[in-house]
Enzyme design. Structure first.
Site, PDB file in Angstrom:
ATOM      1  N   TYR A 186       0.832  -1.203   0.000  1.00 56.72           N
ATOM      2  CA  TYR A 186       0.000   0.000   0.000  1.00 56.72           C
ATOM      3  C   TYR A 186       0.860   1.244   0.000  1.00 56.72           C
ATOM      4  O   TYR A 186       2.070   1.178   0.203  1.00 56.72           O
ATOM      5  CB  TYR A 186      -0.955  -0.007   1.203  1.00 56.72           C
ATOM      6  CG  TYR A 186      -0.291   0.300   2.532  1.00 56.72           C
ATOM      7  CD1 TYR A 186       0.536  -0.619   3.152  1.00 56.72           C
ATOM      8  CD2 TYR A 186      -0.489   1.533   3.162  1.00 56.72           C
ATOM      9  CE1 TYR A 186       1.142  -0.336   4.363  1.00 56.72           C
ATOM     10  CE2 TYR A 186       0.113   1.827   4.377  1.00 56.72           C
ATOM     11  CZ  TYR A 186       0.931   0.884   4.970  1.00 56.72           C
ATOM     12  OH  TYR A 186       1.548   1.183   6.157  1.00 56.72           O
TER      13      TYR A 186
ATOM     14  N   LYS B 198       6.540  -1.969   1.808  1.00 52.81           N
ATOM     15  CA  LYS B 198       5.362  -1.379   2.458  1.00 52.81           C
ATOM     16  C   LYS B 198       4.182  -2.341   2.328  1.00 52.81           C
ATOM     17  O   LYS B 198       3.234  -2.128   1.570  1.00 52.81           O
ATOM     18  CB  LYS B 198       5.051  -0.006   1.851  1.00 52.81           C
ATOM     19  CG  LYS B 198       4.215   0.851   2.788  1.00 52.81           C
ATOM     20  CD  LYS B 198       4.285   2.303   2.391  1.00 52.81           C
ATOM     21  CE  LYS B 198       3.267   3.150   3.098  1.00 52.81           C
ATOM     22  NZ  LYS B 198       3.316   3.100   4.559  1.00 52.81           N
TER      23      LYS B 198
ATOM     24  N   GLU C 298      11.977   2.666  14.210  1.00 56.90           N
ATOM     25  CA  GLU C 298      11.002   3.609  13.656  1.00 56.90           C
ATOM     26  C   GLU C 298       9.715   3.434  14.436  1.00 56.90           C
ATOM     27  O   GLU C 298       9.602   2.550  15.286  1.00 56.90           O
ATOM     28  CB  GLU C 298      10.770   3.351  12.163  1.00 56.90           C
ATOM     29  CG  GLU C 298      10.222   1.963  11.876  1.00 56.90           C
ATOM     30  CD  GLU C 298       9.991   1.699  10.391  1.00 56.90           C
ATOM     31  OE1 GLU C 298       9.771   2.634   9.619  1.00 56.90           O
ATOM     32  OE2 GLU C 298       9.999   0.507  10.027  1.00 56.90           O
TER      33      GLU C 298
ATOM     34  N   LEU D  78      11.249   1.300   7.097  1.00 62.59           N
ATOM     35  CA  LEU D  78      10.670   1.746   5.832  1.00 62.59           C
ATOM     36  C   LEU D  78      11.331   3.080   5.458  1.00 62.59           C
ATOM     37  O   LEU D  78      11.494   3.958   6.309  1.00 62.59           O
ATOM     38  CB  LEU D  78       9.159   1.964   5.994  1.00 62.59           C
ATOM     39  CG  LEU D  78       8.459   2.396   4.707  1.00 62.59           C
ATOM     40  CD1 LEU D  78       8.311   1.211   3.756  1.00 62.59           C
ATOM     41  CD2 LEU D  78       7.095   2.993   4.998  1.00 62.59           C
TER      42      LEU D  78
HETATM   43  N1  PMP Z   1       7.518   3.707   8.856  1.00 65.22           N
HETATM   44  C1  PMP Z   1       6.386   2.983   8.867  1.00 65.22           C
HETATM   45  C2  PMP Z   1       6.394   1.626   9.503  1.00 65.22           C
HETATM   46  C3  PMP Z   1       5.215   3.504   8.279  1.00 65.22           C
HETATM   47  O1  PMP Z   1       4.083   2.769   8.277  1.00 65.22           O
HETATM   48  C4  PMP Z   1       5.231   4.800   7.711  1.00 65.22           C
HETATM   49  C5  PMP Z   1       3.984   5.417   7.141  1.00 65.22           C
HETATM   50  N2  PMP Z   1       3.425   4.722   6.116  1.00 65.22           N
HETATM   51  C6  PMP Z   1       6.436   5.511   7.726  1.00 65.22           C
HETATM   52  C7  PMP Z   1       7.563   4.931   8.299  1.00 65.22           C
HETATM   53  C8  PMP Z   1       6.526   6.875   7.113  1.00 65.22           C
HETATM   54  O2  PMP Z   1       6.489   6.798   5.708  1.00 65.22           O
HETATM   55  P1  PMP Z   1       5.937   8.015   4.827  1.00 65.22           P
HETATM   56  O3  PMP Z   1       6.741   9.215   5.199  1.00 65.22           O
HETATM   57  O4  PMP Z   1       6.174   7.571   3.436  1.00 65.22           O
HETATM   58  O5  PMP Z   1       4.488   8.171   5.167  1.00 65.22           O
END
Ligand code: PMP
Length: 286
Positions: A33, A148, A181, A206
């Site tokens: 996603y 993701k 994270e 991620l």
């Molecule tokens: N880490 C994780 C585990 C996440 O789910 C997200 C948000 N989708 C992020 C980091 C941040 O990613 P982004 O800045 O692309 O929203």
């Protein structure tokens, strides 16, 4: 105004939108996603989000459900039909519908769902003014969190635990004591001597799109960046801490496991990164 969702080629009423019971996303979390921010009538960083979608799909050998140009048109159309000026677009692609079997099905079309929803920018701004609290939890996810994937059960449990503790986010902490994270965000600190620190994205987290764009923003603002791990103790003793995601942008963290970060108020670096973000991010009219 009724919400509209895009499901496998059709725009349908959100309340009635459905996928098949043997969709592999439902049965195996066999899908990926993306979430993109919509701000002031623009889709933010769509190119980077679709590049990451492409990578996630390739890592799992799932085909694009349509070509990229068509996907962009559908994304814009879903935002338009839902009249979203400020909010989010959610996009999910799974390996598709097939009789339940672990092996990849042959000749199955990937499933795609795209939704959009409004978010009140004033409520988010208010949250940034107050800052959020985080708790820490041991890392218990698989080692491919760079993909993701919709398999988010550890993240669900960690964020629920945070909520029950009166916090907004949970930070996964590695066996070596470093912060990985958040359940749905990347983690940052600002050290006593003003360096911006965030974990390298090569492995184990991620690669957040907001993280990548914030590194561009930091460069424009002339901030010193150190991509390295940091411990929970270092974060608690830091001048500032914050999280980043497309839904929160740079969001100050004012407490970790109940201990205040610095004076317990949002830090100025996080707030200036938040301010400058929109100007520097890639924007496409929605
Ligand atoms: N880490 C994780 C585990 C996440 O789910 C997200 C948000 N989708 C992020 C980091 C941040 O990613 P982004 O800045 O692309 O929203």
């Amino acid at each position: 105004m009724p919400r509209i969702a895009y499901v496998n080629g059709r725009y349908v009423a959100h309340a009635e939108a459905s996928v098949h019971i043997e969709d592999r996303g439902y049965q195996f979390a066999d899908g990926v996603y993306e979430v993109c921010e919509v701000a002031r009538g623009y889709i933010v960083d769509m190119k980077r989000h679709l590049d990451r979608l492409d990578r996630s799909l390739r890592e799992l050998s799932i085909a694009w459900p349509m070509n990229r140009a068509a996907m962009e048109i559908v994304i814009v159309e879903v935002i338009r039909r839902n009249r979203v000026k400020n909010g989010l677009v959610y996009l999910q692609v799974t390996r598709g519908v097939a009789s339940r079997d672990f092996l990849f099905p042959a000749d199955t079309r990937p499933s795609v769902v795209i939704t959009a929803k409004k978010v009140d920018p004033a409520a988010l701004a208010k949250r940034a003014e107050n800052g959020i609290k985080v708790i820490t939890v041991p890392e218990n996810r698989w080692d491919r969190v760079d993909i993701k994937s919709v398999g988010l059960l550890p993240n669900v449990l960690a964020k629920q635990k945070a909520n029950e503790a009166g916090a907004h986010e949970a930070w996964f902490v590695d066996a070596d004591g470093t912060v990985k994270e958040g359940g749905s965000s990347n983690a940052w600190i600002v050290t006593g001597d003003g360096a911006l620190v965030t974990r390298p994205a090569e492995h184990g987290i991620l690669r957040g799109i907001t993280r990548t764009t914030l590194l561009d923003v930091a460069a424009k603002l002339g901030l010193r960046v150190e991509e390295r791990g940091f411990t929970v103790a270092e974060a608690k003793a830091a001048r500032e801490a914050f999280i980043s995601s497309a839904t929160t942008l740079a969001m100050p963290v004012v407490a970790i496991d109940g201990d205040p970060v610095a004076n317990g108020h949002p830090g100025s670096v996080a707030l200036s990164l938040r301010q400058a973000f929109f100007d520097i991010a890639e924007k496409r009219p929605a």
